[in-house]
Write a protein that holds these residues in place. Structure first.
Motif, short mmCIF file in Angstrom:
data_model
loop_
_atom_site.label_atom_id
_atom_site.label_comp_id
_atom_site.label_asym_id
_atom_site.label_seq_id
_atom_site.Cartn_x
_atom_site.Cartn_y
_atom_site.Cartn_z
N GLN A 42 -21.14 40.96 47.64
CA GLN A 42 -21.69 40.21 46.50
C GLN A 42 -21.71 41.08 45.25
OE1 GLN A 42 -25.44 39.42 48.61
NE2 GLN A 42 -25.07 37.23 48.37
N ASP A 51 -22.18 36.44 42.31
CA ASP A 51 -21.95 35.99 43.69
C ASP A 51 -23.21 35.65 44.45
OD1 ASP A 51 -19.27 36.47 43.26
OD2 ASP A 51 -19.28 38.45 44.18
N TYR A 104 -24.28 30.06 48.18
CA TYR A 104 -23.88 31.45 47.97
C TYR A 104 -25.00 32.46 48.26
CZ TYR A 104 -19.87 29.22 45.93
OH TYR A 104 -18.75 28.44 45.75
N ARG A 143 -12.55 37.42 45.16
CA ARG A 143 -13.01 36.50 44.10
C ARG A 143 -11.85 36.25 43.16
NH1 ARG A 143 -16.49 34.70 40.04
NH2 ARG A 143 -18.24 34.46 41.45
N TYR A 176 -15.21 33.63 46.61
CA TYR A 176 -15.86 33.17 45.39
C TYR A 176 -14.79 32.79 44.37
CZ TYR A 176 -19.73 35.74 47.52
OH TYR A 176 -20.66 36.20 48.39
#
Ligand code: SF4
Length: 442
Positions: A406, A411, A435, A304, A333
């Motif tokens: 996640q 997320d 997502y 991310r 992400y």
């Protein structure tokens, strides 16, 4: 029963009721939880609803102007409650706003009876006692019988020494201070005792942990140590600046099953010139090489990042290069923020500031690019087996949780067809929608 001027039952005869309203990020949530623990230990009753409280502590965020405005709204909302308006309940403004604006705030914000900047949050009991009187004995709290959350944030340091030119955090939170290992372990162990199955380590700059402590302890050591001490708990690290990604940390991620193979690396931009103006380091080439290196050592890593669109001096070519980087780099992400011009920061005085509409438009374009690329990466997980930590159920009974790929609150979630909150279930990903994922229990 005794009644107050506002018609609400008076709090006399029982512990004063304190409600904490938390604004902003996970770091503030941790600070609020620490204040709540102090108040409860002193005998105050912690309540969820502000309308029945004797003291409402608004733990503010003031990182950017928009956050300050949201915090002000929360204060004005609290001030409009009948018990506050009648003078039967008080407002305390805590956290970033009093730290950023100091004494000026007392003149401007007459709704507040007291201010507790982040550096003084240890004084919350004395401040509340001066407003609501002392408390004694063990007081029940609204949440006393409820199960604790399935995940818990644990702060490992406060402050920041990086002085990014756009950022108010060093002004608000001060210099970087690592918390000692024993305190971090105690916070994590308490959260696990209360039901947490995942510990999320946070700070303004987690990768710097340990550098100001005696000995050779670093983030990799910390994560490894916690992973051994809490073998049934997932561990996740957020906010690792690019310089904080070490081979030792990657090795811990690759080797320990309960350490999420997940890295949140704020890049902010890829233009070397703009990064220098941000008082940061790096370039598109260096970041691409870093990502390749991470993936070579931790092949299944989830990545991310956060990026700023519309920084002063960002040309159309710079912005295009940023979009190209996101389109090509394999991030799972991406968080995108339009640049916010904050008084007191160096970037406030930089030339070539973009107008607000342009910044918002660029941020949206970048988000659209990220959604296309990241959505496809999430969809590529269909058919993969992965454990999911069940967190709860929607109103219609649909269970949801999160896979290790996640992070909480940012997320998305994975919907599952079995398990109970707090349980880790083995699933195969059957479908995705941007997502969100859908996992079938095996
Ligand atoms: S690393 Fe930069 S952006 Fe992050 S808190 Fe520190 S100064 Fe702010």
């Amino acid at each position: 029963m005794e009644f107050t001027a506002s018609g609400a039952p008076a709090a006399t005869g029982c512990a004063p009721r304190i409600c904490l309203v938390t604004m902003g990020c996970a770091k503030n949530e941790v600070d609020s939880a620490a204040m709540a623990r102090r108040l409860a230990a002193a005998g105050y009753r912690i309540v969820e609803a502000p309308d029945g409280a004797d003291v409402i502590v608004v733990n503010t965020c003031s990182f950017i102007q928009a956050a300050t405005e949201e915090s002000l709204e929360a204060i004005f909302e609290a001030a409009s409650l009948p018990r506050v308006a009648a003078g039967d309940a008080s407002i305390v403004v805590a956290g970033c706003m009093p730290a950023r604006y100091g004494d000026d705030l007392a003149d401007e914000l007459v709704e507040a009876r007291a201010f507790v900047p982040c550096s003084k949050e240890d004084d919350i009991v004395e401040v509340v006692a001066s407003l609501a009187g002392p408390a004694s004995g063990d007081a029940p709290s609204d949440a006393a019988d409820a199960a604790g959350p399935v995940f818990s944030y644990v702060k490992i340091s406060d402050g920041c020494d990086r002085f990014c030119s756009y950022c108010t955090i060093p002004l608000i939170r001060g210099r970087y201070r690592s918390f000692g290992y024993e305190d971090i372990r105690a916070d994590a162990a308490r959260a696990v005792e209360e039901g947490a199955r995942e510990i999320v380590l946070i700070a303004q700059d987690t990768g710097r942990w340990g550098q100001d402590l005696p000995g050779n302890r670093d983030l990799a050591w910390l994560v490894d140590q916690l992973a051994v001490e809490l073998p049934d708990t997932w561990l996740r690290v957020m906010y690792v600046q690019p310089e904080g990604v070490t081979d030792a940390l990657l090795a811990v991620m690759a080797q320990r099953e309960n350490v999420c193979s997940y890295l949140d690396i704020p890049l902010q931009h890829v233009s070397a010139r703009l990064l220098r103006a941000m008082n940061r380091a790096g370039s598109a080439e260096k970041f691409a090489a870093l990502i390749d290196h991470i993936r070579a050592l931790v092949p299944d890593v989830t990545l991310r990042t956060t990026l700023i669109a519309g920084f002063p001096g960002e040309t159309e070519d710079d912005f295009e290069a940023l979009c190209d980087f996101v389109a090509e780099a394999p991030f799972d992400y991406v968080g995108v923020f339009p640049y916010s011009r904050e008084e007191g920061t160096k970037a406030f005085d930089l030339p070539d500031q973009l107008d607000e509409d342009e910044k918002l438009e660029r941020a949206q374009v970048l988000r659209d690019v990220a959604d296309t690329v990241c959505g496809a990466r999430v969809a590529a997980r269909i058919g993969r087996a992965m454990p999911v930590l069940v967190e709860g159920a929607e109103e219609d009974g649909q269970l949801y949780g999160r896979a290790q790929c996640q992070a909480p609150e940012v997320d998305g979630v994975t919907y599952v067809d079995g398990g109970n909150p707090g349980e880790v279930v083995q699933t195969v990903i059957a479908d995705t929608l941007l997502y969100e994922m859908e996992g079938e229990c095996r």
